[in-house]
Design an enzyme around this catalytic site. Structure first.
Site, short mmCIF file in Angstrom:
data_model
loop_
_atom_site.label_atom_id
_atom_site.label_comp_id
_atom_site.label_asym_id
_atom_site.label_seq_id
_atom_site.Cartn_x
_atom_site.Cartn_y
_atom_site.Cartn_z
N ASP A 137 -14.48 54.79 45.51
CA ASP A 137 -15.62 54.42 46.36
C ASP A 137 -15.65 54.68 47.60
O ASP A 137 -16.58 54.44 48.47
CB ASP A 137 -15.62 52.77 46.32
CG ASP A 137 -15.89 52.20 44.80
OD1 ASP A 137 -16.89 52.77 44.09
OD2 ASP A 137 -15.38 51.28 44.34
N GLU A 232 -24.43 50.99 40.72
CA GLU A 232 -24.28 50.04 39.83
C GLU A 232 -24.67 48.74 40.76
O GLU A 232 -25.14 47.67 40.14
CB GLU A 232 -23.00 49.75 39.27
CG GLU A 232 -21.84 49.76 40.18
CD GLU A 232 -20.37 49.70 39.58
OE1 GLU A 232 -20.26 49.62 38.38
OE2 GLU A 232 -19.42 49.82 40.30
#
Length: 358
Positions: A137, A232
Site C-alpha cells: 500500500d 477497495e
C-alpha cells in the site's frame, strides 16, 4: 557473539526474502565477530510462543527472487497486544522473555503500520529493534517508498492492461478493483500506468453522477468502453458524510460483495450500460518481486545491517528524497501516509483527462 532475531509480520508481499537476505549478507560480510540468526515463525506469534529456528547461510541462498516469506507471517493486531491470550498469557511479557532467553542483540521486524506499532512498543520496553518498511500500500509514514509496492503496481497494471481488449471488444464499462482499503497509492499508480479513465481512491470521495458524466463524455466522443479503477476502500461523498457508527451500520447490512459491485449496480441502473467487475485480489501480493523491489529491499536490508553493527536501534530504515534515512520508531508508529488530493500526481492525472469522480 552477535545474535539477531528476525520476523515478518502482517500481510505478505514481494521482496520480504530479499530484504532479510540484505540484512544477513551485510552482517556476514562486515561483522568482526561470529553471528547467529534466529527466525521467528509466523510473525509476532513466533516471538510470543517461542516458535523459532536458527537460520544458516543455506536459508538465504536463492531467495532474492522468491516471493512470500521463508519465515511465514500472521497478523497480531496491535489493539489486542496488551490483552492476555486465551490461556491468560501476557503477550508483551512473553515476547520480552523470549528475546532475553535467546540473548538477542537486536530484533529485525519487517512489517507495515500495525506491526510497526508493536515494534515501537517493544522498543519502549527496552528491546533493541530495527524495522524495514513492508507493504504493497506504500502507506507507511516516514518513507517515500515501501518494498512490495512496485511489484504490486506491476501486477495490478497488467490486470488493467488485459481488461482493455475485452472491454473494447464488447463496448463495456469495466471496473477493476485494486487493493487499497484506506490509502490509494496503489490504485492511483496502477490506474495511471494502465490507462484508466476513472480512478476512485479513498482520499477523494466520489459522486456517482460525476462518474457517469465521464462515461457519457467518452460515449459522445465515440469511445466504446470505459475503464474504472476503484480502490477497495473507495467511498462515495454520501458515505463519507456518515459518522463512523453510521457507516459501520451500513456495512453490516451491505448487499454487495464490495464497493466495486455497488458502483457497477448504480451505473447499470442509471444508464442501462453493461458493467463488469474484475477483482485481482491477493494476486497483487503474490509472485516474485520485480527488479526494482529486489534492489530496493536489498538496499534497505544492507542499511539495517549496518545500523545493527553500529548499535543504532529504535529506528525504521526509510527512503526520503532518494536517500536512505533512519526514522525513529516513535515518529512512525500510529501514523498513516495518504494520497494528498492536491498533490502534483493528482493534478497531472487530471490534466491527462482522468476523472476522480468528484
Amino acid at each position: 557473539m552477535l545474535r539477531i532475531g528476525m520476523l515478518t509480520s502482517g500481510g505478505d508481499c514481494q521482496a520480504l526474502n530479499a530484504a532479510m537476505r540484505g540484512v544477513v549478507k551485510c552482517i556476514y560480510n562486515n561483522a568482526k565477530e561470529p553471528v547467529e540468526f534466529y527466525g521467528f515463525e509466523d510473525g509476532y506469534k513466533g516471538l510470543i510462543y517461542s516458535k523459532f529456528r536458527m537460520l544458516t547461510d543455506k536459508d538465504f541462498s536463492g531467495i532474492l527472487t522468491r516471493g512470500g516469506t521463508i519465515l511465514g507471517t500472521s497478523r497480531v493486531p496491535f489493539k489486542t497486544i496488551r490483552e492476555p491470550d486465551a490461556n491468560g498469557l501476557d503477550k508483551v511479557a512473553a515476547m520480552k522473555q523470549n528475546y532475553y532467553k535467546l540473548q538477542l542483540d537486536c530484533l529485525v521486524m519487517l512489517g507495515g503500520n500495525g506491526s510497526t506499532k508493536t515494534a515501537n512498543l517493544l522498543s519502549e520496553e527496552g528491546l533493541n529493534v530495527i524495522t524495514l518498511p513492508k507493504t504493497i500500500d506504500n502507506d507507511l509514514w516516514g518513507t517515500d517508498m515501501t518494498f512490495g509496492f512496485q511489484s504490486a503496481v506491476d501486477i495490478a497494471t497488467t490486470a488493467i492492461d488485459q481488461i482493455h481488449t475485452t472491454a473494447s471488444s464488447h463496448g463495456r464499462v469495466f471496473i477493476v478493483e485494486i487493493m487499497g482499503h484506506k490509502v490509494g497509492f496503489l490504485p492511483l499508480n496502477a490506474g495511471m500506468a494502465g490507462g484508466a479513465d476513472i480512478i476512485l481512491i479513498p482520499e477523494i470521495p466520489y459522486d456517482i453522477n460525476k462518474v457517469i458524466d465521464k462515461i457519457e463524455e467518452r460515449d459522445a466522443k465515440g469511445s466504446r468502453f470505459t475503464i474504472i479503477v476503484a480502490a477497495e476502500g473507495a467511498i462515495s461523498k454520501e458515505d463519507a458524510k456518515l459518522s463512523k457508527k453510521e457507516y459501520q451500520k451500513k456495512l453490516a447490512n451491505y448487499k454487495f460483495p464490495s464497493v466495486s459491485y455497488e458502483i457497477a449496480d448504480a451505473i447499470s441502473r442509471k444508464t442501462g450500460r453493461e458493467v463488469r467487475v474484475t477483482v485481482p485480489g491477493h494476486v497483487q501480493r503474490g509472485g516474485e518481486p520485480c527488479p526494482y523491489d529486489r534492489v530496493f529491499a536489498s538496499r534497505l536490508g544492507a542499511e539495517a545491517g549496518e545500523m545493527i553493527l553500529d548499535k543504532e536501534f529504535g529506528y525504521m530504515v526509510g527512503y526520503k528524497n532518494r536517500e536512505m534515512v533512519k526514522v525513529p520508531l516513535k515518529d512512525v508508529a500510529g501514523k498513516l501516509k495518504t494520497v494528498d488530493p492536491n498533490s502534483d500526481i493528482i493534478k497531472e492525472a487530471r490534466m491527462l483527462g482522468i476523472s476522480f469522480g468528484d
